[in-house]
Design a protein around this motif. Structure first.
Motif, PDB file in Angstrom:
ATOM      1  N   CYS A  14      58.774  36.863  22.118  1.00  0.00           N
ATOM      2  CA  CYS A  14      58.688  35.643  22.742  1.00  0.00           C
ATOM      3  C   CYS A  14      58.890  34.485  21.866  1.00  0.00           C
ATOM      4  CB  CYS A  14      57.747  35.475  23.712  1.00  0.00           C
ATOM      5  SG  CYS A  14      57.599  36.784  24.831  1.00  0.00           S
ATOM      6  N   THR A  16      57.853  31.383  21.707  1.00  0.00           N
ATOM      7  CA  THR A  16      57.366  30.346  22.704  1.00  0.00           C
ATOM      8  C   THR A  16      56.294  29.814  21.983  1.00  0.00           C
ATOM      9  OG1 THR A  16      56.086  30.354  24.820  1.00  0.00           O
ATOM     10  CG2 THR A  16      55.737  32.406  23.539  1.00  0.00           C
ATOM     11  N   GLU A  17      55.830  28.583  22.253  1.00  0.00           N
ATOM     12  CA  GLU A  17      54.499  27.996  21.762  1.00  0.00           C
ATOM     13  C   GLU A  17      53.113  28.518  22.354  1.00  0.00           C
ATOM     14  OE1 GLU A  17      54.175  26.381  18.976  1.00  0.00           O
ATOM     15  OE2 GLU A  17      56.350  26.590  18.754  1.00  0.00           O
ATOM     16  N   ASP A  18      53.479  28.971  23.518  1.00  0.00           N
ATOM     17  CA  ASP A  18      52.328  29.462  24.601  1.00  0.00           C
ATOM     18  C   ASP A  18      52.118  31.021  24.525  1.00  0.00           C
ATOM     19  OD1 ASP A  18      50.375  29.515  26.397  1.00  0.00           O
ATOM     20  OD2 ASP A  18      51.056  27.977  27.760  1.00  0.00           O
ATOM     21  N   LEU A  19      51.609  31.574  23.892  1.00  0.00           N
ATOM     22  CA  LEU A  19      51.688  33.178  23.748  1.00  0.00           C
ATOM     23  C   LEU A  19      50.947  33.748  25.050  1.00  0.00           C
ATOM     24  CD1 LEU A  19      52.656  35.779  22.541  1.00  0.00           C
ATOM     25  CD2 LEU A  19      50.693  35.589  20.948  1.00  0.00           C
ATOM     26  N   ASP A  20      49.762  32.953  25.314  1.00  0.00           N
ATOM     27  CA  ASP A  20      48.847  33.325  26.369  1.00  0.00           C
ATOM     28  C   ASP A  20      49.741  33.394  27.869  1.00  0.00           C
ATOM     29  OD1 ASP A  20      46.487  33.682  24.968  1.00  0.00           O
ATOM     30  OD2 ASP A  20      45.880  31.710  25.434  1.00  0.00           O
ATOM     31  N   ALA A  21      50.521  32.349  27.990  1.00  0.00           N
ATOM     32  CA  ALA A  21      51.435  32.093  29.244  1.00  0.00           C
ATOM     33  C   ALA A  21      52.554  33.238  29.364  1.00  0.00           C
ATOM     34  CB  ALA A  21      51.944  30.880  29.201  1.00  0.00           C
ATOM     35  N   THR A  23      52.348  36.125  27.722  1.00  0.00           N
ATOM     36  CA  THR A  23      51.573  37.508  28.220  1.00  0.00           C
ATOM     37  C   THR A  23      51.181  37.640  29.495  1.00  0.00           C
ATOM     38  OG1 THR A  23      50.952  37.456  25.618  1.00  0.00           O
ATOM     39  CG2 THR A  23      49.740  38.997  27.368  1.00  0.00           C
ATOM     40  N   ASP A  24      50.737  36.528  30.239  1.00  0.00           N
ATOM     41  CA  ASP A  24      50.365  36.683  31.297  1.00  0.00           C
ATOM     42  C   ASP A  24      51.646  37.004  32.302  1.00  0.00           C
ATOM     43  OD1 ASP A  24      47.946  35.943  30.610  1.00  0.00           O
ATOM     44  OD2 ASP A  24      47.990  33.793  31.225  1.00  0.00           O
ATOM     45  N   ARG A  37      43.840  39.952  23.615  1.00  0.00           N
ATOM     46  CA  ARG A  37      44.532  38.915  23.304  1.00  0.00           C
ATOM     47  C   ARG A  37      44.475  38.612  21.782  1.00  0.00           C
ATOM     48  NH1 ARG A  37      46.970  35.992  27.522  1.00  0.00           N
ATOM     49  NH2 ARG A  37      45.887  36.293  29.528  1.00  0.00           N
ATOM     50  N   GLN A  45      51.276  37.132  15.702  1.00  0.00           N
ATOM     51  CA  GLN A  45      50.538  37.097  16.862  1.00  0.00           C
ATOM     52  C   GLN A  45      50.996  37.786  17.841  1.00  0.00           C
ATOM     53  OE1 GLN A  45      50.288  32.806  17.930  1.00  0.00           O
ATOM     54  NE2 GLN A  45      50.397  32.065  15.822  1.00  0.00           N
ATOM     55  N   LYS A  62      54.488  36.663  19.469  1.00  0.00           N
ATOM     56  CA  LYS A  62      55.134  35.175  19.219  1.00  0.00           C
ATOM     57  C   LYS A  62      56.073  35.419  17.943  1.00  0.00           C
ATOM     58  CE  LYS A  62      54.075  30.439  18.277  1.00  0.00           C
ATOM     59  NZ  LYS A  62      52.879  29.484  18.201  1.00  0.00           N
TER      60      LYS A  62
END
Length: 127
Positions: A14, A16-21, A23-24, A37, A45, A62
């Motif tokens: 991905c 992206t700057e927001d790996l949490d989002a 992944t969600d 996480r 990452q 990421k």
């Protein structure tokens, strides 16, 4: 010398700057729980998804390159496996940290990674 290899899993790359989002999203889209996480290290990452059938893994990573999905092939001898795949028409792209990035004759990228012990498999040396 013979070596062992098999499909290990899938990595969702991905950009992206927001790996949490990210992944969600993939957790909910695939119906798989987020199990770690902090699956990466200081240089990569990753976040791991769980409850995968067949001993495979799925991770969200990421990356700086365009988003894509790639597969990993695990082998107990990554150099021998990369050589075997080259004979089939693949090419080595780069050695990164501890795995080979390869490219299939049709352009898909994939990685050859070190084999992980099977659950319950004795990690002792083999003669």
């Amino acid at each position: 010398m013979a070596h062992r290899s098999r499909l290990a899993g899938f990595i969702i790359d991905c950009n992206t700057e927001d790996l949490d989002a990210a992944t969600d999203f993939w957790s909910q889209a695939l119906g798989l729980p987020v199990t770690d996480r902090d699956a990466g290290d200081a240089t990569a990452q990753y976040q791991a998804l769980g409850d995968i059938r067949g001993g495979l893994y799925v991770a969200v990573q990421k990356v700086d390159h365009p988003s894509r999905v790639h597969l990993d092939i695990e082998a107990d001898d990554i150099d021998a496996e990369a050589e075997r795949l080259e004979k089939l028409g693949a090419r080595r792209v780069a050695f990164v940290k501890r795995w080979w990035v390869m490219e299939a004759p049709t352009g898909q990228r994939f990685c050859v990674v070190r084999a992980q012990p099977e659950p319950g498999e004795d990690a002792a040396r083999r003669d």
